[in-house]
Design a protein around this motif. Structure first.
Motif, mmCIF file in Angstrom:
data_model
loop_
_atom_site.group_PDB
_atom_site.id
_atom_site.type_symbol
_atom_site.label_atom_id
_atom_site.label_comp_id
_atom_site.label_asym_id
_atom_site.label_seq_id
_atom_site.Cartn_x
_atom_site.Cartn_y
_atom_site.Cartn_z
ATOM 1 N N GLN A 125 1.371 58.761 14.412
ATOM 2 C CA GLN A 125 0.188 59.432 13.871
ATOM 3 C C GLN A 125 -1.100 58.718 14.305
ATOM 4 O O GLN A 125 -2.129 58.880 13.682
ATOM 5 N N TYR A 163 -6.787 62.636 15.530
ATOM 6 C CA TYR A 163 -6.842 62.079 14.170
ATOM 7 C C TYR A 163 -5.493 62.312 13.472
ATOM 8 O O TYR A 163 -5.099 63.440 13.239
ATOM 9 N N TYR A 195 -17.932 50.975 9.786
ATOM 10 C CA TYR A 195 -17.498 51.409 8.467
ATOM 11 C C TYR A 195 -18.218 50.540 7.434
ATOM 12 O O TYR A 195 -17.982 49.320 7.368
ATOM 13 N N ALA A 273 -14.007 64.090 2.814
ATOM 14 C CA ALA A 273 -13.193 63.083 2.123
ATOM 15 C C ALA A 273 -12.313 63.804 1.098
ATOM 16 O O ALA A 273 -12.798 64.251 0.050
ATOM 17 N N LEU A 299 -6.496 59.905 -3.259
ATOM 18 C CA LEU A 299 -5.725 60.455 -2.145
ATOM 19 C C LEU A 299 -4.303 59.877 -2.087
ATOM 20 O O LEU A 299 -3.444 60.385 -1.374
#
Ligand code: FAD
Ligand code: EPU
Length: 338
Positions: A125, A163, A195, A273, A299
């Motif tokens: 991934q 992604y 970030y 998000a 999440l």
């Protein structure tokens, strides 16, 4: 080669789900893996390759063969003044590989510190965190083709990274077992601190001249502050991917939900998000039977005890439905459903 039967998979998946595998075999060398693949016909036998089991939700007993990839080894295979090529075998623990790079001052994977799992699953991934993905340092990989048991090579372009995506989740799904991955790392670090939380953590710790190690330490500090340790609370990290929507749809949503969190993504798209949306739907910290959405990171779905895979899947579907009803956006699972 020791094939075990009716083996419990509970110790092998970070959700801590109980399920059995009809056949289970651990491989420790590429030769052993090649021999195994040549001995069995996987057109008529289900196959599941297992690394650290940190990105899967097992919903039933596995009626086939689980191959636990435990092929170890890390070696420098080439270098010049600027770069070093490091080959890591698929069964190496990802964070051990990151530590090897940090110790040797090889830059490029420090932002990916502490991601659970094994090197062999990282390309699946295109693992990513804190502004970096493995595609940024990935050079090539070697994999066994299941149909032929040949050892074949994939370049960065061959892998079609995106992604949380690669060819191995699409057209090559189930066709290859990754044996090793080679990374091209930088001897002259160019740090990625885009970030926000990384810069904030460095500032808080009074670090004005970052090093590979101090970036790694900052990432570890951020991660441990909000992501549950699977050894203490079963989980598989982010359960859903952050959805990408057209910019026009994002502008519309902003009118209705001014605080909605979105970041620029592929051309003309915004990445939302998912954690924020799940929180707005009231799921954050909520416990449903043995399952729930984590109190510090909505999440992340968790197993509070003896949850079954289906209980977690049911919770995931309920969350998906409520996000769709409130925001008109579909969030899709990141974890592999077995
Ligand atoms: P597994 O769960 O064992 O396998 C995942 C998939 O890859 C399965 O489909 C499996 O069949 C396949 N596979 C595994 N090994 C091979 C192989 N050698 N050849 C072919 N197929 C294979 N991910 C991120 O990207 N970023 C994060 O920040 C992140 N944070 C996390 C935090 C926590 C607390 C947890 C629990 C997970 C997190 N994850 C994150 C998800 C996970 O760590 C990664 O996806 C990791 O790469 C999975 O590795 P694994 O070895 O555990 O894979
Ligand atoms: N947010 C909330 N509420 C929540 C969770 C998040 O409002 O409960 C908001 C945060 O305030 C922030 C934004 O959502 O504004 C993003 O949150 P965070 O930085 O925690 O990252 P994320 O988008 O939730 C992604 C990855 C993680 C990765 C981090 C850091 C996905 C699906 N997840 O999470 O990867 O570690 O960014 O880069 O892309 C994983 O894949 O398993 C994983 C943990």
């Amino acid at each position: 080669m020791n094939i075990q039967y009716n083996k419990s998979l509970k110790p092998f998946n970070t959700f801590g789900i109980e399920a059995q595998s009809k056949e289970f075999v651990e491989v420790k060398s590429v030769e052993e893996l090649q021999l195994l693949v040549s001995m069995f016909d996987f057109t008529s036998r289900n196959l599941l390759v297992l690394g650290g089991g940190s990105n899967m939700l097992i919903t039933k007993n596995f009626e086939g063969m689980v191959i636990k990839n435990s092929i170890k080894g890390i070696e420098v295979i080439n270098e010049n003044e600027d770069y070093v090529w490091v080959k890591a075998m698929a069964g190496e623990v990802w964070h051990e590989f990151v530590l090897f790079c940090i110790e040797n001052n090889y830059a490029g994977v420090e932002n990916l510190s502490l991601i659970p799992g094994c090197v062999g699953a990282a390309p699946m991934q295109n693992i990513g965190a804190y502004g970096v993905e493995i595609k940024d340092t990935f050079y090539s990989l070697q994999a066994i083709e299941v149909d032929t048991s040949d050892l074949v090579e994939f370049t960065n372009a061959d892998c079609k990274f995106g992604y949380r995506e690669s060819i191995f989740k699409q057209e090559a799904k189930g066709k290859y077992i990754i044996a090793s991955v080679t990374f091209k790392l930088n001897k002259h670090p160019k740090f990625n601190i885009t970030y926000g939380a990384i810069q904030q953590t460095l500032d808080k710790n009074g670090i004005t001249e970052p090093t590979i190690k101090s970036i790694s330490d900052a990432v570890i500090e951020i991660r441990t502050s909000k992501l549950p340790n699977p050894k203490l609370l079963g989980n598989a990290g982010s359960f859903f991917k952050n959805p990408e929507i057209p910019n026009e749809q994002f502008e519309q949503l902003k009118l209705q939900f001014p605080a909605i969190v979105g970041f620029p993504a592929s051309a003309g798209h915004t990445k939302l998000a998912a954690g924020w949306m799940i929180e707005q739907c009231g799921w954050k910290g909520k416990q449903v039977g043995n399952t729930g959405s984590h109190k510090d990171q909505a999440l992340v779905l968790v197993n509070y005890g003896d949850a079954t895979g289906n209980e977690i899947w049911q919770l995931a579907m309920d969350i998906q439905q409520s996000v769709k009803e409130k925001f008109g956006v579909v969030i899709n699972p990141e974890v592999n459903i077995i």
